[in-house]
Structures are given as structure tokens and as C-alpha cells.
Design a protein around this motif. Structure first.
Motif, PDB file in Angstrom:
ATOM      1  N   ASN A  66      40.391 -63.921 -17.670  1.00  0.00           N
ATOM      2  CA  ASN A  66      40.540 -64.655 -16.423  1.00  0.00           C
ATOM      3  C   ASN A  66      39.945 -63.853 -15.263  1.00  0.00           C
ATOM      4  N   THR A  67      40.223 -62.562 -15.227  1.00  0.00           N
ATOM      5  CA  THR A  67      39.677 -61.702 -14.181  1.00  0.00           C
ATOM      6  C   THR A  67      38.160 -61.650 -14.251  1.00  0.00           C
ATOM      7  N   ALA A  68      37.616 -61.572 -15.459  1.00  0.00           N
ATOM      8  CA  ALA A  68      36.162 -61.530 -15.621  1.00  0.00           C
ATOM      9  C   ALA A  68      35.522 -62.818 -15.105  1.00  0.00           C
ATOM     10  N   VAL A  69      36.122 -63.956 -15.423  1.00  0.00           N
ATOM     11  CA  VAL A  69      35.590 -65.235 -14.944  1.00  0.00           C
ATOM     12  C   VAL A  69      35.647 -65.288 -13.419  1.00  0.00           C
ATOM     13  N   GLU A  70      36.759 -64.862 -12.847  1.00  0.00           N
ATOM     14  CA  GLU A  70      36.884 -64.879 -11.387  1.00  0.00           C
ATOM     15  C   GLU A  70      35.862 -63.962 -10.719  1.00  0.00           C
ATOM     16  N   LYS A  71      35.674 -62.765 -11.265  1.00  0.00           N
ATOM     17  CA  LYS A  71      34.689 -61.828 -10.698  1.00  0.00           C
ATOM     18  C   LYS A  71      33.280 -62.404 -10.792  1.00  0.00           C
ATOM     19  N   LEU A  72      32.947 -63.011 -11.921  1.00  0.00           N
ATOM     20  CA  LEU A  72      31.628 -63.609 -12.093  1.00  0.00           C
ATOM     21  C   LEU A  72      31.424 -64.760 -11.113  1.00  0.00           C
ATOM     22  N   CYS A  73      32.425 -65.619 -10.974  1.00  0.00           N
ATOM     23  CA  CYS A  73      32.332 -66.739 -10.033  1.00  0.00           C
ATOM     24  C   CYS A  73      32.147 -66.239  -8.605  1.00  0.00           C
ATOM     25  N   ASP A  74      32.916 -65.218  -8.234  1.00  0.00           N
ATOM     26  CA  ASP A  74      32.801 -64.674  -6.881  1.00  0.00           C
ATOM     27  C   ASP A  74      31.426 -64.045  -6.650  1.00  0.00           C
ATOM     28  N   HIS A  75      30.867 -63.442  -7.678  1.00  0.00           N
ATOM     29  CA  HIS A  75      29.540 -62.840  -7.558  1.00  0.00           C
ATOM     30  C   HIS A  75      28.458 -63.912  -7.405  1.00  0.00           C
ATOM     31  N   ILE A  84      33.473 -74.223  -8.306  1.00  0.00           N
ATOM     32  CA  ILE A  84      33.841 -72.847  -8.655  1.00  0.00           C
ATOM     33  C   ILE A  84      35.365 -72.727  -8.694  1.00  0.00           C
ATOM     34  N   GLY A  85      36.026 -73.391  -7.756  1.00  0.00           N
ATOM     35  CA  GLY A  85      37.491 -73.400  -7.747  1.00  0.00           C
ATOM     36  C   GLY A  85      38.061 -73.988  -9.023  1.00  0.00           C
ATOM     37  N   ILE A  86      37.431 -75.036  -9.530  1.00  0.00           N
ATOM     38  CA  ILE A  86      37.891 -75.647 -10.782  1.00  0.00           C
ATOM     39  C   ILE A  86      37.717 -74.671 -11.943  1.00  0.00           C
ATOM     40  N   VAL A  87      36.587 -73.982 -11.991  1.00  0.00           N
ATOM     41  CA  VAL A  87      36.354 -73.000 -13.055  1.00  0.00           C
ATOM     42  C   VAL A  87      37.427 -71.912 -13.020  1.00  0.00           C
ATOM     43  N   LYS A  88      37.717 -71.421 -11.827  1.00  0.00           N
ATOM     44  CA  LYS A  88      38.752 -70.395 -11.689  1.00  0.00           C
ATOM     45  C   LYS A  88      40.123 -70.933 -12.095  1.00  0.00           C
ATOM     46  N   ASP A  89      40.421 -72.165 -11.709  1.00  0.00           N
ATOM     47  CA  ASP A  89      41.704 -72.773 -12.075  1.00  0.00           C
ATOM     48  C   ASP A  89      41.824 -72.940 -13.591  1.00  0.00           C
ATOM     49  N   LEU A  90      40.731 -73.311 -14.247  1.00  0.00           N
ATOM     50  CA  LEU A  90      40.751 -73.457 -15.702  1.00  0.00           C
ATOM     51  C   LEU A  90      41.014 -72.116 -16.384  1.00  0.00           C
ATOM     52  N   ALA A  91      40.357 -71.066 -15.908  1.00  0.00           N
ATOM     53  CA  ALA A  91      40.583 -69.735 -16.482  1.00  0.00           C
ATOM     54  C   ALA A  91      42.028 -69.294 -16.238  1.00  0.00           C
ATOM     55  N   SER A  92      42.532 -69.581 -15.070  1.00  0.00           N
ATOM     56  CA  SER A  92      43.922 -69.239 -14.756  1.00  0.00           C
ATOM     57  C   SER A  92      44.898 -70.011 -15.640  1.00  0.00           C
ATOM     58  N   ALA A  93      44.590 -71.269 -15.912  1.00  0.00           N
ATOM     59  CA  ALA A  93      45.441 -72.067 -16.802  1.00  0.00           C
ATOM     60  C   ALA A  93      45.472 -71.470 -18.202  1.00  0.00           C
ATOM     61  N   GLY A  94      44.327 -70.982 -18.671  1.00  0.00           N
ATOM     62  CA  GLY A  94      44.301 -70.327 -19.983  1.00  0.00           C
ATOM     63  C   GLY A  94      45.191 -69.100 -20.014  1.00  0.00           C
ATOM     64  N   ALA A  95      45.144 -68.288 -18.968  1.00  0.00           N
ATOM     65  CA  ALA A  95      46.009 -67.107 -18.896  1.00  0.00           C
ATOM     66  C   ALA A  95      47.480 -67.527 -18.829  1.00  0.00           C
ATOM     67  N   PHE A  96      47.768 -68.562 -18.065  1.00  0.00           N
ATOM     68  CA  PHE A  96      49.142 -69.047 -17.964  1.00  0.00           C
ATOM     69  C   PHE A  96      49.677 -69.519 -19.314  1.00  0.00           C
ATOM     70  N   LEU A  97      48.846 -70.227 -20.073  1.00  0.00           N
ATOM     71  CA  LEU A  97      49.309 -70.724 -21.377  1.00  0.00           C
ATOM     72  C   LEU A  97      49.609 -69.589 -22.344  1.00  0.00           C
ATOM     73  N   THR A  98      48.875 -68.495 -22.260  1.00  0.00           N
ATOM     74  CA  THR A  98      49.222 -67.353 -23.119  1.00  0.00           C
ATOM     75  C   THR A  98      50.539 -66.726 -22.678  1.00  0.00           C
ATOM     76  N   GLN A  99      50.843 -66.800 -21.394  1.00  0.00           N
ATOM     77  CA  GLN A  99      52.151 -66.327 -20.924  1.00  0.00           C
ATOM     78  C   GLN A  99      53.267 -67.213 -21.468  1.00  0.00           C
ATOM     79  N   VAL A 100      53.017 -68.505 -21.528  1.00  0.00           N
ATOM     80  CA  VAL A 100      54.001 -69.426 -22.102  1.00  0.00           C
ATOM     81  C   VAL A 100      54.210 -69.113 -23.578  1.00  0.00           C
ATOM     82  N   ILE A 101      53.124 -68.863 -24.310  1.00  0.00           N
ATOM     83  CA  ILE A 101      53.231 -68.497 -25.727  1.00  0.00           C
ATOM     84  C   ILE A 101      54.078 -67.233 -25.878  1.00  0.00           C
ATOM     85  N   ALA A 102      53.791 -66.223 -25.053  1.00  0.00           N
ATOM     86  CA  ALA A 102      54.556 -64.973 -25.130  1.00  0.00           C
ATOM     87  C   ALA A 102      56.036 -65.238 -24.847  1.00  0.00           C
ATOM     88  N   ALA A 103      56.322 -66.039 -23.839  1.00  0.00           N
ATOM     89  CA  ALA A 103      57.719 -66.344 -23.520  1.00  0.00           C
ATOM     90  C   ALA A 103      58.408 -67.057 -24.682  1.00  0.00           C
TER      91      ALA A 103
END
Length: 114
Positions: A66-75, A84-103
């Protein structure tokens, strides 16, 4: 063997950079540090311990991506842009879903243990 060593160095640089510059990554590294002994105590079997630790590593890996996608988008597009906001939101959603899996895994382990 040299290529494997160089790949490890690249990964290590990424881990260090992420830990130094990203608050979310530092938080998840702290969770991993706390989770390691907790998983050893909480897990009733080897596979439960592995699942607990793997869930934290998966969450951390998704945060790095997620951080890599955000850095690339910002660059590529430093100004605000709806797509670009949608791309960042999608990457963030992926990170969030892994947090849900961990929980889910940690809650299941707690229920199983007690």
C-alpha cells in the motif's frame, strides 16, 4: 547465490526505509513484536502459532505494498487527482482487508484457547 543476496539487500533497504518513514508500518512492526510472544503463548498447536504469525506478516506485507502504491502515485501525480485517489483507496482497502483477516485469525485463536 549473488542474486539472492542482492535481492535480500533490496528487501532490507525497503524494510528499513518503511520503518523509518511510515507511521503505519512502525505500528504494524510493533504489533508483530508484541504478537510474536503472544502467538507462542496463545497458540495451542504449531499450526495455530504459524497462522497467528503469518496473519501479522501478511498484514505488514500489505501495508508495504500500500505504501509503495501511494509513493508511486504521489511521484507520478503530486497534485490531487480523483483517479489517483481511487488507486490509493483501492490499495488501502487491500491493506484493510488483510487487517480484517488477521483479526479473524486472532479472535478464532482466542476463542479456541479459552
Amino acid at each position: 547465490m549473488t542474486a539472492l543476496y542482492l535481492a535480500f539487500l533490496n528487501s532490507w533497504r525497503g524494510l528499513v526505509f518503511g520503518a523509518r518513514t511510515e507511521r503505519a508500518i512502525r505500528l504494524e512492526l510493533a504489533l508483530l513484536a508484541l504478537g510474536l510472544p503472544a502467538a507462542l503463548l496463545l497458540g495451542c498447536s504449531l499450526w495455530v502459532r504459524v497462522a497467528l504469525l503469518a496473519s501479522l506478516l501478511l498484514m505488514l506485507g500489505a501495508e508495504f505494498l500500500n505504501t509503495a502504491v501511494e509513493k508511486l502515485c504521489d511521484h507520478l501525480h503530486p497534485d490531487r487527482h480523483p483517479r489517483i485517489g481511487i488507486v490509493k483507496d483501492l490499495a488501502s482497502a487491500g491493506a484493510f482487508l488483510t487487517q480484517v483477516i488477521a483479526a479473524l485469525i486472532w479472535v478464532a485463536a482466542l476463542i479456541d484457547r479459552f
